[in-house]
Design a protein around this motif. Structure first.
Motif, short mmCIF file in Angstrom:
data_model
loop_
_atom_site.label_atom_id
_atom_site.label_comp_id
_atom_site.label_asym_id
_atom_site.label_seq_id
_atom_site.Cartn_x
_atom_site.Cartn_y
_atom_site.Cartn_z
N ILE A 54 0.85 -1.20 0.00
CA ILE A 54 0.00 0.00 0.00
C ILE A 54 0.88 1.24 0.00
O ILE A 54 0.66 2.19 -0.75
CB ILE A 54 -0.93 0.05 1.24
N GLY A 55 1.92 1.18 0.86
CA GLY A 55 2.84 2.31 0.95
C GLY A 55 3.45 2.64 -0.40
O GLY A 55 3.47 3.80 -0.81
N VAL A 115 0.97 4.46 -2.50
CA VAL A 115 0.77 5.85 -2.08
C VAL A 115 1.96 6.71 -2.52
O VAL A 115 1.78 7.83 -3.02
CB VAL A 115 0.58 5.92 -0.55
N PHE A 116 3.17 6.17 -2.37
CA PHE A 116 4.35 6.97 -2.75
C PHE A 116 4.36 7.23 -4.25
O PHE A 116 4.78 8.29 -4.71
CB PHE A 116 5.63 6.26 -2.30
N VAL A 165 1.69 7.61 -6.06
CA VAL A 165 0.71 8.70 -6.27
C VAL A 165 1.37 10.05 -5.96
O VAL A 165 1.21 11.02 -6.71
CB VAL A 165 -0.53 8.48 -5.39
N PHE A 166 2.16 10.10 -4.87
CA PHE A 166 2.89 11.34 -4.56
C PHE A 166 3.79 11.73 -5.73
O PHE A 166 3.92 12.90 -6.07
CB PHE A 166 3.74 11.14 -3.31
N ILE A 206 1.87 13.37 -8.37
CA ILE A 206 1.41 14.70 -7.95
C ILE A 206 2.54 15.71 -8.08
O ILE A 206 2.31 16.89 -8.36
CB ILE A 206 0.85 14.61 -6.51
N ARG A 253 2.62 17.99 -11.07
CA ARG A 253 1.73 19.14 -11.21
C ARG A 253 2.49 20.40 -11.56
O ARG A 253 2.06 21.20 -12.36
CB ARG A 253 1.02 19.41 -9.87
N ASP A 281 7.34 19.71 -8.99
CA ASP A 281 7.01 20.41 -7.75
C ASP A 281 7.79 19.74 -6.62
O ASP A 281 7.64 18.54 -6.40
CB ASP A 281 5.49 20.29 -7.52
N VAL A 315 7.63 19.98 -3.35
CA VAL A 315 7.00 19.70 -2.06
C VAL A 315 6.59 18.22 -1.92
O VAL A 315 6.96 17.57 -0.93
CB VAL A 315 5.80 20.64 -1.81
N PRO A 316 5.87 17.63 -2.91
CA PRO A 316 5.52 16.21 -2.74
C PRO A 316 6.74 15.33 -2.60
O PRO A 316 6.68 14.29 -1.93
CB PRO A 316 4.74 15.89 -4.02
N LEU A 324 7.66 15.45 0.89
CA LEU A 324 6.68 14.69 1.67
C LEU A 324 6.94 13.20 1.53
O LEU A 324 6.86 12.44 2.50
CB LEU A 324 5.25 15.02 1.22
N THR A 355 9.79 11.87 3.63
CA THR A 355 9.36 11.72 5.02
C THR A 355 8.47 10.49 5.18
O THR A 355 8.62 9.70 6.12
CB THR A 355 8.60 12.97 5.48
N GLY A 356 7.55 10.33 4.22
CA GLY A 356 6.64 9.18 4.27
C GLY A 356 7.39 7.87 4.23
O GLY A 356 7.08 6.93 4.97
#
Lengths: 497, 112
Positions: free
Chosen positions: B38-39, B42-43, B45-46, B49, B52, B61, B63-64, B67, B70-71
């Motif tokens: 799952i992780g 999600v990563f 998907v980041f 993103i 963008r 970008d 910032v993701p 993030l 860190t995730g």
């Protein structure tokens, strides 16, 4: 204060986070014997900081803000404390302090005794829970809050299995599995929010969100994750074994505060990030799950043979009450404020009453050598103070006056009637009756005749700490209107900017 | 189908498969692996993103990406804690089951 965006008193928020964090590092650095002293010495400062934050919020009548590094969102991250943050900070400081002094009997390392690993773990994790909760209460950025939520989990799981028995390890592992699902689900929601709006700041998001599918998906994922961490029915399975197997001081903090941390984020999400959305259906679902939790948790509590498990199932039921706040405080009606006060009052009353109950259960288990309810015959005669605490704490859990629990339920009933949602009164009142049932199950055998012998003398200091917390829970019943006005500071109202 | 859409679909599939595994597998080690799946989703998907920013003239970008780092650290730490708990449980009990009923039964009786 020269930094832009920081309000007077804003630096206090940084200090409130740094103090327990510095305590953790110091405890690691100078070792087991001093970890206890570091924790105990830091408690009055933490309490003073929480009070100072509340003072500034009250003085200015607005949330106080600290812009980290002088950068404002969307580039920087804000720390923000409003009315509910300040109140939760004070409650946290009080309960952590009580737990620290209560735990000295078990985890102190006097001179001449070898320091133990479990003591070091306990003191460090207690401070870590404090630090994580502080960040949760003052965090203004959804990703920052994710990290805080993870810190909270990582601090709470070791406390569950601190004595290393196999069943506590299994309970901790189950807790961790639910928590991992919760955190990754929350993180996916955060990713979707960032993708849609390019910011994770709560107040900026609140201005930008619209009812689009991506927002609903993100909100659903985050809520599901937070519910798993809050142990709302039907995701409550991990809670009873985890909370019942931890040492009493840890159980009190886990049941009284840690589950409230993730609940606080559900409040932040729906009332602060998404107030602009039409949330009637969501509120009904959350209220429905809460009602189911009240009934199921109370019935399970009635069926437990061990006192600590009974109290843990009572937590499942009381968490259900918290979720009635969603249908009762939604929107910008006259009754929303009453529902909001009711929800927060329930958070506080349960935190204090439940911590006191777990402390008393700990005293009882130490003194009698067991916590089987069937074998409590005559126990009230040998442990009068402890059973007085259980009875008074039970008063608040049942919702009888004068107590914070009564205040909360009374406000809930008022809000349900005023909003025309009378059906929410049924779980609220039914839960009170069931709670009376499970409290009676503890008190009836204890007050009956029976021969019982003490294995160890109860510690007066521990009994006094538990009694003090119950008295706070009762005193909340007399909270003045000014207190409820304070809780309103910084609450966005739907439809208004 | 653009690469972004493909990556998004793969991310969604990973999350779905991981969630399924997390729910149906009783063994905690398999649950942990499912959590890591799952992780990864999600990563991913980041990662998409982060593209963008390309619309605003940036290559990506940042910032993701910050993030996601860190995730990943948090997920790694979580996995380490879980493995430590599983090992300790196996050493203490000789078996690894999360079934609370099994702990309620007396020792030696039908423990998986």
């Amino acid at each position: 204060m020269a930094e832009p965006g920081t309000t007077p008193g804003g630096y206090l928020l940084v200090l409130a986070i740094l103090m327990p964090a510095a305590g953790i590092l110091l405890s690691f650095f100078i070792g087991g014997r001093c970890a206890e002293r570091v924790t105990l010495y830091s408690t009055p400062f933490g309490f003073a900081l929480a009070c100072a934050i509340a003072f500034w919020v009250d003085q200015t009548g607005k949330p106080i803000v600290y812009a980290i590094g002088g950068l404002r969102p969307p580039l920087g991250i804000d720390l923000r404390a409003d009315g509910i943050s300040a109140v939760m900070l004070i409650a946290t400081a009080m309960i952590v302090t009580a737990a620290a002094f209560y735990a000295r009997a078990k985890f102190a390392t006097p001179d001449g005794v070898r320091e133990s690993r479990s003591a070091l773990t306990f003191w460090i994790m207690l401070q870590a829970i404090w630090a994580a909760l502080t960040i949760i209460f003052v965090g203004g950025d959804l990703f920052n809050l994710y990290v805080a939520l993870e810190l909270l989990t990582f601090a709470a799981v070791p406390l569950v299995c601190i004595d290393g028995r196999a069943e506590t390890l299994a309970a901790a592992l189950r807790y961790l599995m639910f928590a991992l699902f919760g955190s990754i689900s929350y993180l996916l929601g955060v990713a979707l929010f960032y993708g849609a709006y390019g910011t994770l700041d709560i107040s900026l998001l609140a201005q930008r969100v619209q009812a689009t599918p991506v927002v609903w998906t993100a909100a659903a994922l985050m809520t599901a994750g937070l519910l798993a961490k809050t142990a709302l029915f039907p995701l409550h399975l991990w809670l009873p074994p985890a909370h019942a197997n931890a040492p009493a001081a840890a159980s009190a903090v886990l049941s009284g505060l840690v589950v409230k941390g993730s609940f606080f984020l559900v409040l932040r999400l729906w009332f602060y990030v998404l107030p602009a959305l039409p949330t009637d259906k969501v509120a009904a679902v959350l209220g429905g799950l809460g009602s189911a939790a009240i009934i199921m948790g109370s019935i399970m509590a009635l069926r437990q043979a061990r006192l600590k498990l009974l109290i843990a199932y009572s937590t499942v039921a009381q968490i259900g009450y918290l979720f009635l706040v969603f249908p009762l405080a939604a929107g910008a009606h006259g009754w929303s404020a009453i529902g909001w006060s009711a929800g927060l009052m329930q958070v506080l009353a349960h935190a204090f009453a439940k911590a006191a109950m777990f402390f008393s259960a700990g005293v009882l288990a130490e003194a009698l050598g067991h916590d089987q309810i069937a074998r409590l015959g005559g126990a009230a005669r040998v442990l009068p103070l402890t059973f007085l605490t259980i009875a008074l704490g039970g008063l608040s859990l049942m919702g009888l006056p004068p107590s914070g629990g009564f205040n909360a339920k009374w406000l809930m009933l008022q809000a349900s009637i005023a909003s025309g949602q009378w059906f929410w009164t049924l779980p609220a009142l039914g839960g009170g009756l069931l709670a009376a049932g499970y409290i009676y199950r503890i008190l009836a055998p204890a007050l009956s005749d029976g021969q019982i012998s003490l294995e160890a003398q109860p510690r007066r200091s521990q009994e006094a700490i538990a009694l003090a917390l119950t008295i706070i829970a009762l005193a909340l019943g007399g909270a003045p209107q000014a207190f409820f006005d304070f809780l309103e500071i910084g609450r966005p109202i739907a439809g208004l900017p | 189908m653009t690469p972004s859409v493909l990556a998004g679909l793969v991310g969604a599939a990973l999350v779905g498969v991981g969630l399924y595994g997390l729910i149906i597998h009783p063994h905690p080690l398999r649950k942990l692996l499912a959590f890591n799946l799952i992780g990864s989703g999600v990563f991913l998907v980041f990662g998409i993103i982060a593209r963008r920013g390309a619309a605003a003239g940036f290559a990506f970008d940042p910032v993701p990406q910050a993030l996601v780092i860190t995730g990943i650290v948090v997920a790694f730490a979580a996995s380490a804690v879980a493995v430590a708990l599983i090992l300790r449980l196996a050493a203490e009990a000789g078996s690894v089951t999360l079934d609370p009923e099994a702990w309620a039964r007396p020792k030696g009786e039908d423990v998986k």
